[in-house]
Design a protein around this motif. Structure first.
Motif, PDB file in Angstrom:
ATOM      1  N   TYR A 168      43.223  36.619  33.793  1.00 26.33           N
ATOM      2  CA  TYR A 168      43.502  37.965  33.282  1.00 26.33           C
ATOM      3  C   TYR A 168      43.454  37.977  31.756  1.00 26.33           C
ATOM      4  O   TYR A 168      42.860  38.869  31.148  1.00 26.33           O
ATOM      5  CB  TYR A 168      44.871  38.434  33.767  1.00 26.33           C
ATOM      6  N   ALA A 171      39.934  37.806  30.568  1.00 25.48           N
ATOM      7  CA  ALA A 171      39.239  39.089  30.718  1.00 25.48           C
ATOM      8  C   ALA A 171      39.580  40.026  29.564  1.00 25.48           C
ATOM      9  O   ALA A 171      38.707  40.718  29.025  1.00 25.48           O
ATOM     10  CB  ALA A 171      39.618  39.728  32.053  1.00 25.48           C
ATOM     11  N   TRP A 174      37.789  38.783  26.309  1.00 24.43           N
ATOM     12  CA  TRP A 174      36.332  38.887  26.293  1.00 24.43           C
ATOM     13  C   TRP A 174      35.839  40.321  26.472  1.00 24.43           C
ATOM     14  O   TRP A 174      34.881  40.745  25.834  1.00 24.43           O
ATOM     15  CB  TRP A 174      35.749  37.996  27.383  1.00 24.43           C
ATOM     16  N   HIS A 175      36.504  41.078  27.366  1.00 25.58           N
ATOM     17  CA  HIS A 175      36.029  42.424  27.696  1.00 25.58           C
ATOM     18  C   HIS A 175      36.925  43.542  27.157  1.00 25.58           C
ATOM     19  O   HIS A 175      36.525  44.701  27.181  1.00 25.58           O
ATOM     20  CB  HIS A 175      35.913  42.584  29.214  1.00 25.58           C
ATOM     21  N   GLY A 176      38.125  43.199  26.736  1.00 28.89           N
ATOM     22  CA  GLY A 176      39.053  44.230  26.295  1.00 28.89           C
ATOM     23  C   GLY A 176      39.781  44.901  27.439  1.00 28.89           C
ATOM     24  O   GLY A 176      40.634  45.757  27.233  1.00 28.89           O
ATOM     25  N   GLU A 177      39.455  44.531  28.667  1.00 34.00           N
ATOM     26  CA  GLU A 177      40.101  45.061  29.861  1.00 34.00           C
ATOM     27  C   GLU A 177      39.847  44.086  31.006  1.00 34.00           C
ATOM     28  O   GLU A 177      39.121  43.100  30.847  1.00 34.00           O
ATOM     29  CB  GLU A 177      39.530  46.439  30.218  1.00 34.00           C
ATOM     30  N   ALA A 178      40.461  44.361  32.149  1.00 39.31           N
ATOM     31  CA  ALA A 178      40.266  43.508  33.320  1.00 39.31           C
ATOM     32  C   ALA A 178      39.794  44.384  34.476  1.00 39.31           C
ATOM     33  O   ALA A 178      40.591  44.794  35.320  1.00 39.31           O
ATOM     34  CB  ALA A 178      41.565  42.786  33.677  1.00 39.31           C
ATOM     35  N   PRO A 179      38.496  44.695  34.532  1.00 39.83           N
ATOM     36  CA  PRO A 179      37.978  45.608  35.558  1.00 39.83           C
ATOM     37  C   PRO A 179      37.986  44.984  36.946  1.00 39.83           C
ATOM     38  O   PRO A 179      37.924  43.754  37.086  1.00 39.83           O
ATOM     39  CB  PRO A 179      36.544  45.885  35.092  1.00 39.83           C
ATOM     40  N   LEU A 182      35.301  42.389  37.853  1.00 40.19           N
ATOM     41  CA  LEU A 182      35.512  41.046  37.315  1.00 40.19           C
ATOM     42  C   LEU A 182      36.518  40.280  38.168  1.00 40.19           C
ATOM     43  O   LEU A 182      36.393  39.068  38.364  1.00 40.19           O
ATOM     44  CB  LEU A 182      36.000  41.132  35.872  1.00 40.19           C
ATOM     45  N   CYS A 186      35.993  36.563  39.794  1.00 40.95           N
ATOM     46  CA  CYS A 186      36.940  35.457  39.581  1.00 40.95           C
ATOM     47  C   CYS A 186      37.477  34.938  40.911  1.00 40.95           C
ATOM     48  O   CYS A 186      37.636  33.723  41.102  1.00 40.95           O
ATOM     49  CB  CYS A 186      38.095  35.927  38.693  1.00 40.95           C
TER      50      CYS A 186
END
Length: 215
Positions: A168, A171, A174-179, A182, A186
């Motif tokens: 988490y 995420a 790297w992405h600014g969020e945890a969609p 993703l 994982c």
């Protein structure tokens, strides 16, 4: 005439609708401040003001800020029901989904950032304390799966817990969020690692013999 034994403690007051409502407002105030502004914003004064209760009421329930944090987080971070239902793939996904939900919905951006900065020892200790039960349940499940051969025998339960939490945080970085997409990726990687072949045996590199040099 009272027959109370000298020195005996009185029983705690029974929970009434009014007491439960006050506790709900206190919990919401703590978590709201935590998610929005981080652990430093969770002071006894700020919580009392946001919850609409007197500071004396807050101190009667929680002797200090550390106790307030531990009590509130203990109610908010629900221990995951690590039941053995479903196959390994389903359980991995369920565990990952629950872990991400706790970090996203309970701690929120402010709470997660506070853990990463580690500037508030009382808050960090409170979070780790309430995660113990959740992590222990997961370790027991991994141990049981190792014993019956459902997952690889060399799987480290502590590594599984670390990956659930770390995925988490990775995420977010790297992405600014945890969609959700993703999360699915994982979960698939973790499942493959748990049931796939073990590490290849270590081999010692050898140097091929060289032909003698002719003069």
């Amino acid at each position: 005439m009272s027959t109370t034994t000298p020195g005996a403690r009185s029983a705690p007051a029974p929970s009434t609708p009014a007491r439960l409502e006050r506790q709900r407002r206190i919990d919401e105030a703590v978590l709201g401040l935590l998610r929005e502004q981080g652990p430093a914003a969770v002071t006894m004064e700020a919580v009392a003001a946001r919850a609409g209760v007197a500071k004396t009421t807050l101190y009667r329930r929680h002797p200090d800020r550390s106790a307030l944090l531990s009590s509130t987080l203990g109610r908010a971070i629900v221990a995951w029901d690590a039941s053995p239902e479903g196959d390994v793939r389903q359980r991995v996904r369920a565990a990952l989904e629950e872990c991400w939900r706790q970090l996203r919905d309970v701690l929120g951006p402010g709470g997660v950032a506070g853990l990463l900065r580690d500037e508030d020892p009382a808050y960090t200790a409170a979070v780790r304390g309430v995660l113990v039960g959740w992590a222990d349940a997961l370790r027991r499940l991994v141990d049981a799966d190792r014993e019956d051969g459902t997952v690889r025998a060399d799987v480290d339960p502590d590594a599984v817990v670390t990956l659930l939490l770390g995925s988490y945080l990775g995420a977010l970085l790297w992405h600014g969020e945890a969609p959700p997409a993703l999360l699915e990726g994982c979960a698939e990687l973790m499942w493959a690692g748990l049931v796939g072949p073990g590490p290849a045996p270590t081999t010692t590199a050898t140097t091929a013999p060289t032909s003698p040099t002719r003069s």
